[in-house]
Design an enzyme around this catalytic site. Structure first.
Site, mmCIF file in Angstrom:
data_model
loop_
_atom_site.group_PDB
_atom_site.id
_atom_site.type_symbol
_atom_site.label_atom_id
_atom_site.label_comp_id
_atom_site.label_asym_id
_atom_site.label_seq_id
_atom_site.Cartn_x
_atom_site.Cartn_y
_atom_site.Cartn_z
ATOM 1 N N GLU A 71 17.897 19.270 81.175
ATOM 2 C CA GLU A 71 17.574 18.870 79.816
ATOM 3 C C GLU A 71 18.862 18.608 79.046
ATOM 4 O O GLU A 71 19.784 19.431 79.106
ATOM 5 C CB GLU A 71 16.767 19.963 79.099
ATOM 6 N N GLU A 81 11.729 31.385 76.417
ATOM 7 C CA GLU A 81 11.659 30.526 77.602
ATOM 8 C C GLU A 81 10.332 30.717 78.339
ATOM 9 O O GLU A 81 9.766 29.754 78.872
ATOM 10 C CB GLU A 81 12.837 30.807 78.534
ATOM 11 N N GLU A 110 10.276 22.832 70.800
ATOM 12 C CA GLU A 110 11.261 23.831 70.393
ATOM 13 C C GLU A 110 10.877 24.554 69.101
ATOM 14 O O GLU A 110 10.907 25.774 69.027
ATOM 15 C CB GLU A 110 12.648 23.197 70.278
ATOM 16 N N GLU A 145 13.915 26.449 80.268
ATOM 17 C CA GLU A 145 12.552 26.859 80.589
ATOM 18 C C GLU A 145 11.956 26.169 81.812
ATOM 19 O O GLU A 145 10.728 26.093 81.942
ATOM 20 C CB GLU A 145 11.639 26.583 79.386
#
Length: 881
Positions: A128, A305, A327, A271
């Site tokens: 990410e 997470e 988020e 995550e």
């Protein structure tokens, strides 16, 4: 490292891709310098897309070794490949086909720590936001959901552990001492959630039985010999899994859940589905190495997470403009978890302090952007406090507006309706409208409009008519690229407080919708009249911090003192005292600039003493109340012409005045709070230590303060107390023999523990005053420091530039010059870390003219560097704009 292309991505330009990747099969043959990756991709052309449409895949620094479609090697005229892009120019006529790609990468040379890298003899990934394209060519975007099967091959003696997403399905031996493992993830996911870890790691094993009776095998993998430090993380994981079932009805869905802790990591954690990868800072802890704050962070980040499994993984974001959908929502969930595990009141105050320290300056400066940005040049730079913290506050407001029951119904509908999809903010808001019947179209501006709204409030009381009136006006200041603002829907929590702190009842309300202690502000100006109010009350506003706004309240000082001592809303009570402290500090700042000694009201210092001694309040709450507003917070409230030295002098003067006024009571309370039993990281014990250590900070300002802090340091039985005492000695008594001895003793004891040495670097980088820049420069050569490790850089350079106002903003500009050199050096290895460091100068325009000019010179020097990365150039140019 990608240099800046100048390309700007815009939300309105979003288009679905012409192709989908239904299944992804990956084979890794691991080697530090030449890892071979074979990707077999099942490609499907979208309905309605012409067969002649080229398939264009993302890359980043890749070497292509081979390409085939449906078993046929492509010829040079069939495709065009560069390190950063692969275009299949003549795709098959069939709507579905199989593309096989072979690439070669060098994990050992990947110092940017994005994609697949090797550090401390462990292979690790971070994909990410756009790291997967550093592994193989792919449609590297969040709306491409694929089912992954991964085979990993490596020498057994180098990498006995082979992990990826999903469930393990096969493993075995290969020739020449190699072995393999195969993992399959049955849930479609975007490429940014792919993960791989391989190496020699120790394991802490446990299990969790879900609500439906399924047994999940849990594993936390750490550097061998550190297994004993992962126990608290495992406990936090199991509590998180149980809480998510109870609070949101979310059950875990795989057979295994693994966490890996690594020492070189750009972020806090990631995550990835079924295989979370963590910065070891947020996994490893015991009382000897970790502070109470570390334990709380581990608990919160483990939970964060894990909660992503549903809010981020099972439901992901359609594009990176929707980042807050995963988020901000997941931050809200981890905040709720921590509030339930610890103290809701204390947690709420801590959240607001963080928001004001990091997000408010972002909203008020050149880096301001909406919770859902409309454009970006480098997505890595939008993992910001606005997306995370303000995004969480927006979810919090939805719950406030709808109420707990309707909010839970909306969340249930969200999970039901969008499971397995890549969703948008509009999808998220729609479920709450459908579940509640409420229109959230005006409220949606919280996602689309940058800036912190301000509410100007005045009040009046008509004793004869028994009416109490609030006049409330909202405004949103202009932000970059957005000078005209639309009116927001602001839920303003309030209370009318009478004698003894009792709530004042009232009859009818006119001028605004009022529900359950919330005034719904929708217009520019509201005149709200409460009938049946016989005596003038004190008004408590933004209770529970119901909205992320600033308040300009015409309120008598007597009312603020009254609320600080009597408000039944614990947040508002803290806020009243904090406002009194802030106002006193701003006045003292102006006195210092005018050459006068700061003076403080006796009743303010006495109120601090009463709060400290009030045993009806939690110790952690009292500790937060006694923590003076930070220097950056004071600067933000002053606004312009900031002289950090004057702010520091004002703050020290107030601390000394409080200490002198309360030294006897503080001393007695300090002694009574000493730990008498074994260490526990629970909230109550942590709160007592927090209160005792804030009292130590005050008492250290008095004669014999150095001796008291030295005794505290030497007798400490845990890292919380030891680090607190060391900070007091180093910051309050810098240069003293006691401070030097304590610093040297700490270094000698922990020189081989990198995470503890980070605390030592932080303490030294935070020493106020003009000499610290030379100290920090020298410490970059310390054996325990490395420019290649993000944790080390953040602990030393990050602390100095973001937390040391007097040292960093030294009047002669030396702090800025050192900062410029260091940011450019870090950027050569890790552009993401360099870009985050550069945000320390986001508020440069608020400084007094001399410092402002020198800060601008530093930014221009960075901007003028050739071949600057996209990450760093984006931050610097927006800061200068």
């Amino acid at each position: 490292m990608r240099t800046d292309t100048g390309h700007v991505f815009k939300l309105e330009d979003y288009r679905p891709s012409d192709y989908l990747i239904l299944q992804t099969s990956l084979v890794f043959r691991l080697s530090p310098e030449a890892t071979c990756v074979i990707a077999t991709l099942t490609i499907e052309r979208r309905e309605g897309v012409a067969a002649s449409a080229p398939l264009v895949l993302d890359g980043d620094g890749l070497t292509l070794l081979g390409i085939a479609i449906d078993g046929r090697d492509l010829q040079p005229g069939d495709y065009a490949a560069t390190p950063d892009e692969l275009a299949v120019l003549k795709p098959p006529a069939a709507s579905r086909f199989e593309l096989v790609l072979e690439t070669e990468i060098a994990p050992a040379r990947n110092e940017a720590l994005m994609g697949l890298y090797r550090s401390s003899n462990v292979y690790c990934t971070q994909c990410e936001a756009e790291g997967f394209r550093r592994i193989t060519y792919f449609l590297d975007r969040p709306d491409i959901l694929s089912i992954y099967t991964v085979r990993i091959e490596a020498p057994h003696n180098e990498a006995p552990l082979l992990l990826s997403n999903g469930n393990p399905v096969d493993s075995g031996a290969l020739a020449d001492g190699w072995h393999y493992a195969v993992w399959h993830d049955p849930f479609p996911k975007p490429s940014y959630l792919f993960a791989l870890v391989a190496g020699a790691l120790g394991k802490v094993a446990d299990s969790f039985t879900t609500l439906s009776g399924r047994k999940v095998e849990l594993g936390i993998y750490v550097e061998p010999g550190k297994e004993r430090l992962a126990g608290y993380a495992m406990d936090a994981l199991k509590r998180s899994m149980k809480w998510d079932e109870e609070a949101f009805g979310r059950e875990y869905d795989l057979d295994v859940f693994n966490i890996v802790a690594v020492s070189d990591f750009n972020m806090g954690a990631m995550e990835n589905k079924g295989l979370n990868i963590f910065n070891d800072k947020y996994v490893l802890a015991n009382e000897e190495t970790a502070t109470d704050a570390d334990f709380a962070n581990i608990e919160a980040i483990i939970a964060h997470e894990y909660f992503h499994n549903w809010t981020g993984n099972r439901i992901t974001c359609r594009d990176w403009f929707q980042l807050c959908l995963k988020e901000g929502l997941t931050v809200y969930r981890d905040h709720e978890f921590s509030a339930d595990q610890r103290s809701r009141a204390v947690k709420r105050i801590a959240e607001v302090r963080t928001l004001r320290a990091h997000q408010f300056p972002e909203d008020q400066g050149p880096l301001a952007h909406p919770v859902r940005p409309r454009r970006y040049r480098e997505i890595n730079n939008f993992y910001t406090a606005t997306v995370y913290e303000k995004g969480s506050e927006v979810v919090h407001m939805i719950r406030t507006i709808l109420g707990a029951e309707a909010f839970r119904s909306g969340m249930d509908l969200y999970f039901e309706r969008h499971d397995g999809e890549a969703a948008t903010i509009e999808d998220f808001l729609k479920v709450f409208e459908d579940a509640s019947g409420r229109d959230l179209s005006q409220f949606a501006l919280w996602y689309h409009q940058a800036g912190t709204p301000n509410l100007t409030v005045s009040s009046s009381h008509n004793a004869r008519a028994k009416e109490f009136t609030l006049e409330i006006e909202q405004s949103v200041p202009p932000t970059p690229s957005e000078s005209r603002k639309r009116l927001m829907h602001i839920p303003l929590g309030f209370g009318l407080v009478g004698a003894g702190g009792k709530p004042v009842s009232y009859g009818d309300v006119e001028g605004a919708t009022v529900e359950d202690g919330v005034i719904h502000i929708r217009k520019r100006r509201h005149v709200v009249r409460f009938t049946g109010v016989a005596e003038r009350p004190a008004v408590s506003l933004n209770r529970g911090f119901s909205a992320p706004v600033t308040l300009s309240v015409e309120q008598k000082t007597d009312d603020q003192f009254f609320l600080a001592g009597h408000d039944s809303d614990s947040f508002s009570r803290w806020q009243a005292f904090n406002t009194l402290l802030t106002d006193a500090l701003i006045a003292a700042f102006r006195q210092v600039l005018g050459g006068k000694p700061p003076a403080f009201a006796q009743r303010l210092t006495e109120l601090a003493g009463r709060i400290a001694a009030d045993e009806t309040l939690e110790p952690a709450y009292r500790a937060l109340a006694l923590s003076l507003p930070g220097e950056a917070d004071i600067a933000r409230d002053i606004g312009k012409g900031i002289d950090p030295d004057a702010i520091f002098a004002a703050r020290e003067a107030l601390a000394l005045a409080i200490a002198r006024a309360n030294w006897e009571n503080f001393t007695g309370l300090y002694e009574r709070l000493a730990d008498k039993g074994p260490f526990s990281p629970d909230a109550a014990s942590a709160g007592r230590r927090a209160l005792r250590n804030i009292l130590l900070d005050y008492l250290a300002l008095l004669p014999e303060g150095a001796a008291l802090a030295t005794t505290h340091f030497r007798s400490a039985s845990n890292m919380t107390d030891r680090a607190a005492a060391l900070t007091v000695l180093a910051h309050r008594h810098a240069g003293s023999a006691e401070a030097q001895q304590a610093l040297a003793g700490f270094e000698a004891k922990y020189r081989n523990d990198a995470l503890v040495m980070d605390k030592w670097f932080q303490i030294r980088a935070g020493v106020p005053g003009s000499k610290t820049v030379e100290t920090v420069r020298a410490l970059t050569g310390h054996p325990a420091f490395s420019m290649a490790n993000p944790n080390r850089v953040r602990s030393l350079i990050g602390t100095f530039s973001s937390a040391n106002q007097t040292g960093f903003h030294r009047a002669d500009g030396e702090g800025y010059r050192f900062f410029t050199e260091t940011v450019l050096e870090v950027e050569k290895r890790n552009p993401q870390v360099a870009a985050r460091l550069a945000t320390a100068l986001r508020s440069w325009r608020s400084l007094e003219p001399g410092r402002q000019a020198k800060a601008r010179e530093a930014l221009l020097a960075i901007a003028g560097t050739e071949k600057l990365s996209a990450d760093l150039r984006d931050i610097v140019e927006r800061t200068l704009a």
